[in-house]
Design a protein around this motif. Structure first.
Motif, mmCIF file in Angstrom:
data_model
loop_
_atom_site.group_PDB
_atom_site.id
_atom_site.type_symbol
_atom_site.label_atom_id
_atom_site.label_comp_id
_atom_site.label_asym_id
_atom_site.label_seq_id
_atom_site.Cartn_x
_atom_site.Cartn_y
_atom_site.Cartn_z
ATOM 1 N N GLU A 77 0.737 -1.285 -0.104
ATOM 2 C CA GLU A 77 -0.162 0.220 -0.116
ATOM 3 C C GLU A 77 0.947 1.326 0.103
ATOM 4 O O GLU A 77 0.388 2.063 -0.493
ATOM 5 N N ILE A 78 2.056 1.219 0.766
ATOM 6 C CA ILE A 78 3.041 2.279 0.689
ATOM 7 C C ILE A 78 3.368 2.427 -0.588
ATOM 8 O O ILE A 78 3.738 3.565 -1.131
ATOM 9 N N GLU A 79 3.867 1.355 -1.139
ATOM 10 C CA GLU A 79 4.519 1.560 -2.485
ATOM 11 C C GLU A 79 3.550 2.260 -3.346
ATOM 12 O O GLU A 79 3.999 2.969 -4.387
ATOM 13 N N TYR A 80 2.217 1.733 -3.505
ATOM 14 C CA TYR A 80 1.185 2.086 -4.378
ATOM 15 C C TYR A 80 0.991 3.881 -4.111
ATOM 16 O O TYR A 80 0.920 4.634 -5.017
ATOM 17 N N SER A 81 0.808 4.199 -2.707
ATOM 18 C CA SER A 81 0.583 5.445 -2.262
ATOM 19 C C SER A 81 1.860 6.379 -2.776
ATOM 20 O O SER A 81 1.264 7.460 -3.037
ATOM 21 N N LEU A 82 2.979 5.848 -2.567
ATOM 22 C CA LEU A 82 3.959 6.837 -2.974
ATOM 23 C C LEU A 82 4.119 7.286 -4.392
ATOM 24 O O LEU A 82 4.395 8.533 -4.773
ATOM 25 N N ARG A 83 3.527 6.410 -5.391
ATOM 26 C CA ARG A 83 3.694 6.784 -6.775
ATOM 27 C C ARG A 83 2.706 8.038 -6.800
ATOM 28 O O ARG A 83 2.890 8.984 -7.691
ATOM 29 N N PRO B 222 0.167 13.095 3.203
ATOM 30 C CA PRO B 222 -1.165 12.792 2.371
ATOM 31 C C PRO B 222 -2.402 13.919 2.661
ATOM 32 O O PRO B 222 -2.582 14.234 3.754
ATOM 33 N N LYS B 223 -2.933 13.689 1.687
ATOM 34 C CA LYS B 223 -4.521 14.907 1.800
ATOM 35 C C LYS B 223 -5.194 14.243 2.772
ATOM 36 O O LYS B 223 -5.629 12.927 2.569
ATOM 37 N N GLU C 127 3.305 12.206 -7.750
ATOM 38 C CA GLU C 127 2.512 13.098 -8.871
ATOM 39 C C GLU C 127 1.634 13.919 -8.156
ATOM 40 O O GLU C 127 1.778 15.135 -8.763
ATOM 41 N N ASN C 128 1.201 13.802 -6.935
ATOM 42 C CA ASN C 128 0.261 14.995 -6.354
ATOM 43 C C ASN C 128 1.069 15.926 -5.499
ATOM 44 O O ASN C 128 0.601 16.943 -4.806
ATOM 45 N N GLU C 129 2.333 15.890 -5.500
ATOM 46 C CA GLU C 129 3.168 16.663 -4.426
ATOM 47 C C GLU C 129 2.997 16.869 -3.209
ATOM 48 O O GLU C 129 2.489 17.715 -2.731
ATOM 49 N N GLU C 130 2.626 15.717 -2.661
ATOM 50 C CA GLU C 130 2.052 15.593 -1.281
ATOM 51 C C GLU C 130 3.262 15.481 -0.154
ATOM 52 O O GLU C 130 3.168 15.235 0.962
ATOM 53 N N PHE C 131 4.587 16.089 -0.608
ATOM 54 C CA PHE C 131 5.746 16.082 0.135
ATOM 55 C C PHE C 131 5.940 17.621 0.646
ATOM 56 O O PHE C 131 5.877 18.334 0.160
ATOM 57 N N LEU D 288 0.765 13.411 9.118
ATOM 58 C CA LEU D 288 1.935 13.460 8.743
ATOM 59 C C LEU D 288 2.593 12.255 8.615
ATOM 60 O O LEU D 288 2.466 11.446 9.845
ATOM 61 N N ILE D 289 3.205 11.551 7.686
ATOM 62 C CA ILE D 289 4.026 10.313 7.679
ATOM 63 C C ILE D 289 5.681 10.492 7.965
ATOM 64 O O ILE D 289 5.974 11.160 6.946
ATOM 65 N N SER D 290 5.924 10.009 8.897
ATOM 66 C CA SER D 290 7.361 9.957 9.078
ATOM 67 C C SER D 290 8.339 9.329 7.869
ATOM 68 O O SER D 290 7.936 8.292 7.471
#
Length: 691
Positions: A441-447, A481-482, A451-455, A486-488
Motif C-alpha cells: 500500500e505504501i509503494e502504491y501510495s508513494l507513486r 497525504p491529503k 505525482e500529487n506533490e504531497e511532500f 503527517l508520515i515519518s
C-alpha cells in the motif's frame, strides 16, 4: 617614612603569627643570634631576649648534643657554597623535652661578598616525627603477620600500581617471588583482571562506600591461567581526608567457583546436546523482550519439532535418535547469531529465540535457512537419515506480552505447520502478511504522492559551537497525504529505496532544498548552507553528478550553499567509484559531508582520498553520552581524525546541555539535534532566521 614604618609593622606582625622562629645568626661557635622572632618562645621555651647575643643561652647549647657536629658541618658546607640549606634535627626545650625541628635557611654576604651571617626559619615537627615513629613501630609489629599470612595482602595506588604486597599474593598469582610480581605487574586493570571493567567497578565501589566486601573477579596468573579471586578492601586516607591508597586481601576461590559453575551448567543445560534447557528458557526470553523494548525491536519465538522423529527413535533405537538430535542441535546453533538462543525443551522439541528483528524478511529468510539446514542428510553410525521439521512462530510484542503466552502461541502455530504438510513454518497471526500488505500500500501510495506533490521539506538548524550561531540547516523530507496525518520518513524511505522511487524523491528534495537555500540567503543577505541526504541507491546511480549539476543550473543556487551528505555505507560496494563520484561532485563547487560517520567499515582507510568537507558523527555515539563513557574515546578519536584531515566535525542527535558542553570541550565544530531545535516547517524556520 610612614610607608617604611607600615611595612616594618606588617613584617613584625607576619613573623609573630608564624608557627616557628625566624632568625639571623652569626657563624660562630655559639650560633650567636642577632635577630629572633617571637616564635622563639613557643619553639624553645625561651624568650627572644634570652637567645639574643647569648644573654641566657646560646642556640648551640639548645641543639641536641648528638646532632651538633653533623648539623654544623651541613650548614657550614652549604654556606661556603652559597647554597640554601634544609635539615631536620633535635633541640632541647627549656622544660627538658627533646623536640624535633625543621630548619631552612641561606647564607648572607656583605657588599664585599664576605660571608657574615645566616638567616632562616625553624619549625617544630615533633608531632610529625612521633607519628612517623609510631608508624614504623606498627610496621614492625605487623610485618610478621603480613609476611606469613595465608591470604594475599596488598596496597595499591588508585591508578592501579602495587605499593606493597605479601608473599601469599605472589603465590596466588603464580609468581615465584615478590620481585617477580613487582616487575611483571605495572597496571593491575589491564595486566591482571580478565575483564578490565572489573577494576573500574572495584574503584567505583570504593569511591562510593569506602570499602568493598567479597568482590569476585577473574584474574590472570603468570602462566596465563585464569583463576577466581575474592577481595576485601578499603580506602586509606590521611588526617585531612586525602586518599593515600587502597589496601585489602585476596583469596583464591577458583575451586568453589568451578564447582558452582559445574552445578549451574548441569541444572541449566541439556546433557545430550549441551544446549540451554527448559529451566532457563523463560528467563532468557524475558531478557530478549526487555532488550527489544529498549531498542524498539521484535523477538521471534520459534517452536521447532522434528517430523516423524518418534518413528526413527522407536525403530532404530535411542542411540540413533540421540545422534540425530545432536546433529540437529549443532545445525540449529550454526543458523543463528550470537545474540539469538537455541533451547532444547526435551525429546525432539527445540525453541529458537531470534532477536533484533525489524523487517518481515528477517523472520522469513531465517526460517527458510533453518528448514534447509535441518533437511540436509544426517549420517549416524554410517546410516543416512533425512528428517524435516515443522516450526511455529510467535512474535513479541504483537503476539503476547509475557513468556508463557508467546511460547503457547508458538506451540499452537507449530501444530498448524504440521497440519499444513510439515517441513514448513507457520506464524501464529497474520501480522507479517499485514505488514507485507501495508508495504504494498505504501509503494502504491508513494507513486501518487510524488505525482500529487504531497511532500514537504522540514529544516533542522545546525549550530556553530565557536560562535553559538546558526550556520546552516539540514533539509528533511516529510509526507503529508491529503486528509491524512503527517508520515515519518522512517515509514516510506526504506520502501522508496527498495523500489527505486527514492530517485524521484531525491530529485524533488534536491530542487526544493536549493530553492530554499536561495530564499534563506536572500533573507540573510549572505550565503546560507542547506544539507541534503543522498541515499545509497541515488549515489550508485550513474547520472547523480549530471542530475545535481542540472538542478544547480535550474535553480541558480550558489553551489557553495548546497551540501550533500553521503552515508558511510556507500563505501561497502565500490570504493574507487565512490571516490571518483565524490571528486566529480566536488568539482561542481558544492560541499560534501560523510553522514553517520563511525558506523561503517571502510572509510578509515580511504578518508585521506575523500574530497569531503565535513564528518557527521552518528547520533549513536552522542545519545546517552552521560551513561556510556566508552563513547567518549570514540568521539575524541573521530574529532581528532577529522581535524587531522582539515575537516569540520558535526555531531548529530545532541539532546542535552551535558552533551553540548562535552562536545564543545572536545573541540567539535558544529552541533545538530533536539537540544537546539527539532526539524521545522519552512515557515517556522524562516521565523528563526528573521530573529
Amino acid at each position: 617614612m610612614g610607608l617604611l614604618q607600615d611595612r616594618e609593622r606588617m613584617l613584625c606582625t607576619l613573623m609573630s603569627n608564624l608557627k616557628g622562629m625566624v632568625y639571623c645568626c652569626l657563624l660562630d661557635a655559639d650560633w650567636t643570634m642577632v635577630f629572633v622572632s617571637d616564635g622563639c618562645l613557643s619553639l624553645t621555651g625561651y624568650s627572644p631576649e634570652d637567645l639574643l647575643f647569648n644573654q641566657i643561652v646560646s642556640y648551640e647549647k639548645l641543639t641536641f648534643p648528638d646532632d651538633r657536629l653533623w648539623v654544623r658541618e651541613l650548614i657550614d658546607n652549604a654556606a661556603k657554597s652559597n647554597q640554601q640549606f634544609e635539615l631536620e634535627y633535635r633541640i632541647t626545650h627549656v622544660n627538658g623535652e627533646t623536640r624535633w625541628v625543621h630548619e631552612s635557611g641561606l647564607p648572607l654576604f656583605n657588599e664585599n661578598y664576605e660571608l657574615v651571617a645566616l638567616e632562616g626559619f625553624i619549625q617544630d615537627i615533633t608531632t610529625r616525627k612521633h607519628s612517623e615513629q609510631l608508624a614504623r613501630d606498627a610496621e614492625l609489629r605487623y610485618r610478621s603477620i603480613f609476611e606469613n599470612a595465608i591470604e594475599g595482602i596488598y596496597q595499591t595506588t588508585p591508578n592501579g600500581q602495587y605499593l606493597d604486597f605479601n608473599p601469599a599474593l605472589a603465590r596466588i598469582y603464580g609468581y615465584g617471588s615478590l620481585q617477580d610480581l613487582k616487575n611483571s605487574i605495572s597496571d593491575i586493570q589491564y595486566q591482571l583482571y580478565v575483564d578490565p571493567n572489573k577494576r573500574a567497578e572495584y574503584v567505583a565501589l570504593l569511591k562510593t562506600l569506602g570499602k568493598v566486601q567479597s568482590f569476585e573477579a577473574q584474574v590472570y596468573q603468570k602462566n596465563g591461567d585464569i583463576i577466581w579471586i575474592t577481595e576485601n578492601a578499603r580506602e586509606v586516607r590521611d588526617q585531612d581526608g586525602q586518599l593515600l591508597f587502597y589496601e585489602g586481601t585476596v583469596e583464591d576461590i577458583s575451586e568453589r567457583k568451578n564447582y558452582e559453575q559445574q552445578i549451574e551448567y548441569q541444572a541449566t543445560h541439556d546433557s545430550l546436546t549441551g544446549l540451554p534447557n527448559r529451566t532457563i528458557l523463560t528467563d532468557r526470553l524475558q531478557q530478549c523482550m526487555s532488550f527489544a523494548d529498549c531498542h524498539d525491536h521484535k523477538v521471534a519465538v520459534a517452536f521447532l519439532d522434528l517430523d516423524h522423529f518418534k518413528l526413527i527413535n522407536d525403530s532404530m533405537g535411542h542411540h540413533i535418535g540421540d545422534g540425530l538430535l545432536t546433529v540437529i542441535a549443532e545445525r540449529l546453533s550454526k543458523c543463528v547469531r550470537e545474540s539469538d538462543s537455541v533451547v532444547r525443551l526435551g525429546g525432539d522439541e527445540f525453541v529458537l529465540l531470534l532477536t533484533c528483528l525489524q523487517k518481515v524478511e528477517d523472520i522469513t529468510q531465517r526460517m527458510l535457512r533453518i528448514l534447509s539446514a535441518v533437511a540436509e542428510p544426517c549420517i549416524v553410525d554410517k546410516l543416512e537419515f533425512i528428517v524435516s521439521c515443522s516450526i511455529g512462530i510467535s512474535v513479541y510484542p504483537g503476539d503476547g506480552s509475557d513468556a508463557n503466552t508467546l511460547l503457547k502461541h508458538a506451540d499452537l502455530a507449530m501444530y498448524k505447520a504440521k497440519q499444513s504438510g510439515r517441513n514448513t513454518f507457520q506464524l501464529y497471526t497474520l501480522e507479517l502478511n499485514q505488514a507485507l500488505k501495508k508495504r504494498i500500500e505504501i509503494e502504491y501510495s508513494l507513486r501518487h504522492a510524488i505525482e500529487n506533490e504531497e511532500f514537504l521539506l522540514y529544516f533542522q538548524p545546525k549550530i556553530n559551537l565557536a560562535t553559538g550561531k546558526l550556520c546552516g540547516a539540514e533539509a528533511l523530507i516529510r509526507w503529508q497525504p491529503k486528509d491524512g496525518p503527517l508520515i515519518s520518513p522512517l515509514s516510506f524511505i526504506p520502501v522508496a529505496e527498495e523500489t527505486g522511487q527514492i530517485e524521484a524523491l531525491g530529485r524533488w528534495v534536491l530542487g526544493n532544498a536549493c530553492r530554499a537555500a536561495n530564499q534563506f540567503s536572500q533573507l540573510l543577505g549572505k550565503p546560507f548552507s542547506v544539507a541534503v541526504n543522498v541515499s545509497p541507491r541515488q549515489f550508485r546511480h550513474c547520472d547523480l553528478v549530471s542530475t545535481v549539476e542540472q538542478v544547480i543550473k535550474d535553480t541558480n543556487v550558489n553551489p557553495g550553499c548546497l551540501e550533500l551528505e553521503i552515508t558511510e555505507s556507500c563505501l561497502v560496494h565500490d570504493t574507487p567509484a565512490f571516490i571518483k563520484t565524490l571528486h566529480d561532485l566536488k568539482s561542481l563547487g558544492l560541499t560534501l559531508a560523510i553522514d553517520d560517520f563511525g558506523t561503517g567499515y571502510s572509510s578509515m582507510a580511504y578518508l585521506k582520498d575523500f574530497p569531503v568537507d565535513r564528518l557527521k558523527i552518528d547520533k549513536a555515539f552522542v545519545g546517552n553520552l552521560e551513561n556510556e563513557p566508552a563513547n567518549v574515546a570514540i568521539l575524541k578519536a573521530i574529532i581528532a581524525l577529522g581535524h587531522s584531515f582539515g575537516l569540520k566535525v558535526v555531531a548529530e542527535g545532541v539532546e542535552t546541555a551535558y552533551q553540548q558542553a562535552y562536545l564543545h570541550g572536545m573541540g567539535c565544530d558544529e552541533l545538530q539535534g533536539y537540544y537546539f531545535s527539532k526539524p521545522l516547517p519552512l515557515a517556522d524556520f524562516l521565523l528563526i532566521l528573521k530573529k
